[in-house]
Motif scaffolding. Sequence first.
Motif, PDB file in Angstrom:
ATOM      1  N   ASP A   1      41.935  29.573  35.485  1.00  0.00           N
ATOM      2  CA  ASP A   1      40.512  29.305  35.670  1.00  0.00           C
ATOM      3  C   ASP A   1      40.291  27.876  36.142  1.00  0.00           C
ATOM      4  O   ASP A   1      39.370  27.618  36.905  1.00  0.00           O
TER       5      ASP A   1
ATOM      6  N   THR B   1      39.028  27.760  40.287  1.00  0.00           N
ATOM      7  CA  THR B   1      40.225  28.598  40.161  1.00  0.00           C
ATOM      8  C   THR B   1      41.364  28.020  41.005  1.00  0.00           C
ATOM      9  O   THR B   1      41.147  27.635  42.150  1.00  0.00           O
TER      10      THR B   1
ATOM     11  N   VAL C   1      41.136  36.596  35.129  1.00  0.00           N
ATOM     12  CA  VAL C   1      40.633  35.307  35.603  1.00  0.00           C
ATOM     13  C   VAL C   1      39.460  35.572  36.542  1.00  0.00           C
ATOM     14  O   VAL C   1      39.563  36.409  37.451  1.00  0.00           O
ATOM     15  N   GLN C   2      38.349  34.893  36.289  1.00  0.00           N
ATOM     16  CA  GLN C   2      37.166  35.013  37.144  1.00  0.00           C
ATOM     17  C   GLN C   2      37.280  33.972  38.258  1.00  0.00           C
ATOM     18  O   GLN C   2      37.452  32.791  37.973  1.00  0.00           O
TER      19      GLN C   2
ATOM     20  N   THR D   1      36.302  31.324  40.683  1.00  0.00           N
ATOM     21  CA  THR D   1      35.238  30.324  40.832  1.00  0.00           C
ATOM     22  C   THR D   1      35.787  29.199  41.721  1.00  0.00           C
ATOM     23  O   THR D   1      36.981  29.211  42.058  1.00  0.00           O
TER      24      THR D   1
END
Length: 160
Positions: free
Chosen positions: A98, A75, A69-70, A72
Amino acid sequence: MEDINNSYLSFKIGTESFAIHVSRVNEIREYEEPRKMPETVSFMKGVIDHREEVVPVIDTGVKFGMNPVQITPQTCIVIIDVTREDTNSSFRVGILTDAVTDVFEVEESEFKQIDTDYSPNYIKATCNINDNFYLVLNSDKVFSINEIIGMGDMIKQISK
């Protein structure tokens, strides 16, 4: 009070949409950096305090064999309740998403089953709602018994 029998929370992991029954959702939180823990499994990001309880935070992307999971502004950490089938005891886990996208209603009859040869046992079914395809999770099967025991032992050590 609104009936939640057919309500599901949907969220994104990468480009995939997942859903979980709202009765299993304890809280949706803005992302906060978990405290790192030594010698944990690769999908465990660390732990957070949740209502005076230590809760492990899982990178669902890594756990599900996808990209991590990036982080951001969208999130979220979704705190879910998981029941151990062997002892019928329950505990909480934070899953990284996300983004949380929606709550929708769906009848069980609208679920489409996937042959277990082609999907992990924690995918309960799929459904298509308003042209969105969802993988419906069985939260009690996301973690193996060994993973549950390991997380539980770690939490006990921290809580001492």
